[in-house]
Design a protein around this motif. Structure first.
Motif, PDB file in Angstrom:
ATOM      1  N   SER A  13       0.775  -1.233   0.000  1.00 41.61           N
ATOM      2  CA  SER A  13       0.000   0.000   0.000  1.00 41.61           C
ATOM      3  C   SER A  13       0.807   1.284   0.000  1.00 41.61           C
ATOM      4  O   SER A  13       0.493   2.186  -0.760  1.00 41.61           O
ATOM      5  N   ASP A  14       1.846   1.409   0.811  1.00 43.91           N
ATOM      6  CA  ASP A  14       2.466   2.710   0.991  1.00 43.91           C
ATOM      7  C   ASP A  14       3.690   2.969   0.111  1.00 43.91           C
ATOM      8  O   ASP A  14       3.842   4.050  -0.421  1.00 43.91           O
ATOM      9  N   LEU A  15       4.576   2.006  -0.015  1.00 51.21           N
ATOM     10  CA  LEU A  15       5.819   2.249  -0.733  1.00 51.21           C
ATOM     11  C   LEU A  15       5.583   2.070  -2.224  1.00 51.21           C
ATOM     12  O   LEU A  15       4.909   1.160  -2.653  1.00 51.21           O
ATOM     13  N   ASN A  16       6.174   2.965  -3.037  1.00 52.12           N
ATOM     14  CA  ASN A  16       5.816   2.995  -4.457  1.00 52.12           C
ATOM     15  C   ASN A  16       6.718   2.193  -5.368  1.00 52.12           C
ATOM     16  O   ASN A  16       6.513   2.189  -6.561  1.00 52.12           O
ATOM     17  N   GLY A  17       7.725   1.546  -4.869  1.00 55.93           N
ATOM     18  CA  GLY A  17       8.575   0.734  -5.721  1.00 55.93           C
ATOM     19  C   GLY A  17       9.989   1.244  -5.899  1.00 55.93           C
ATOM     20  O   GLY A  17      10.791   0.575  -6.527  1.00 55.93           O
ATOM     21  N   GLU A  59      14.437   1.749  12.231  1.00 56.52           N
ATOM     22  CA  GLU A  59      13.727   3.030  12.314  1.00 56.52           C
ATOM     23  C   GLU A  59      12.948   3.305  11.025  1.00 56.52           C
ATOM     24  O   GLU A  59      11.842   3.826  11.060  1.00 56.52           O
ATOM     25  N   PHE A  60      13.552   2.939   9.895  1.00 60.63           N
ATOM     26  CA  PHE A  60      12.889   3.137   8.610  1.00 60.63           C
ATOM     27  C   PHE A  60      11.581   2.353   8.553  1.00 60.63           C
ATOM     28  O   PHE A  60      10.532   2.894   8.229  1.00 60.63           O
ATOM     29  N   TYR A  61      11.653   1.063   8.838  1.00 60.81           N
ATOM     30  CA  TYR A  61      10.441   0.240   8.740  1.00 60.81           C
ATOM     31  C   TYR A  61       9.397   0.619   9.786  1.00 60.81           C
ATOM     32  O   TYR A  61       8.199   0.588   9.504  1.00 60.81           O
ATOM     33  N   LEU A  62       9.830   1.019  10.973  1.00 57.56           N
ATOM     34  CA  LEU A  62       8.886   1.490  11.979  1.00 57.56           C
ATOM     35  C   LEU A  62       8.195   2.758  11.489  1.00 57.56           C
ATOM     36  O   LEU A  62       6.968   2.891  11.572  1.00 57.56           O
ATOM     37  N   GLY A  63       8.968   3.703  10.967  1.00 58.40           N
ATOM     38  CA  GLY A  63       8.392   4.943  10.452  1.00 58.40           C
ATOM     39  C   GLY A  63       7.445   4.697   9.288  1.00 58.40           C
ATOM     40  O   GLY A  63       6.371   5.287   9.203  1.00 58.40           O
ATOM     41  N   SER A  67       3.981   6.104  10.586  1.00 61.62           N
ATOM     42  CA  SER A  67       3.874   7.545  10.368  1.00 61.62           C
ATOM     43  C   SER A  67       3.163   7.855   9.054  1.00 61.62           C
ATOM     44  O   SER A  67       3.591   7.408   7.984  1.00 61.62           O
ATOM     45  N   GLU A  68       2.112   8.631   9.147  1.00 57.77           N
ATOM     46  CA  GLU A  68       1.351   9.024   7.961  1.00 57.77           C
ATOM     47  C   GLU A  68       2.165   9.906   7.014  1.00 57.77           C
ATOM     48  O   GLU A  68       1.931   9.944   5.817  1.00 57.77           O
ATOM     49  N   HIS A  69       3.158  10.619   7.561  1.00 62.43           N
ATOM     50  CA  HIS A  69       3.927  11.569   6.759  1.00 62.43           C
ATOM     51  C   HIS A  69       5.326  11.070   6.428  1.00 62.43           C
ATOM     52  O   HIS A  69       6.190  11.857   6.056  1.00 62.43           O
TER      53      HIS A  69
END
Length: 85
Positions: A13-17, A59-63, A67-69
């Motif tokens: 859903s969130d990451l674009n590739g 930290e990256f994967y948690l964010g 985090s919505e932003h």
């Protein structure tokens, strides 16, 4: 570039590739610009297509998960890093 290691990503859903990359020297995570990487007619300098974020892998994967932003691609990462500087 030998100091950058590409990690498999969840392409949901969130990451674009844009490939998520770990800099093995700094331990920080960033994105490679897939537009330039795949569409360039010349062999691009990989380091010039990398935008490092101020996050470790955890930290990256948690964010990204909470985090919505959180920056979800190379271009958002560039904007995020420029605002943080």
């Amino acid at each position: 570039h030998r100091d950058l290691h590409s990690f498999p990503t969840r392409r949901s859903s969130d990451l674009n590739g844009d490939p998520i990359v770990v800099n093995t020297e700094s331990g920080k995570v960033g994105y490679l610009c897939h537009d330039e990487l795949w569409e360039s007619e010349e062999d691009p300098e990989i380091a010039s297509l990398y935008c490092e974020l101020p996050y470790s892998l955890g930290e990256f994967y948690l964010g990204a998960a909470t985090s919505e932003h959180f920056p979800v691609d190379y271009y958002e990462a560039l904007e995020f890093v420029s605002k943080s500087a």
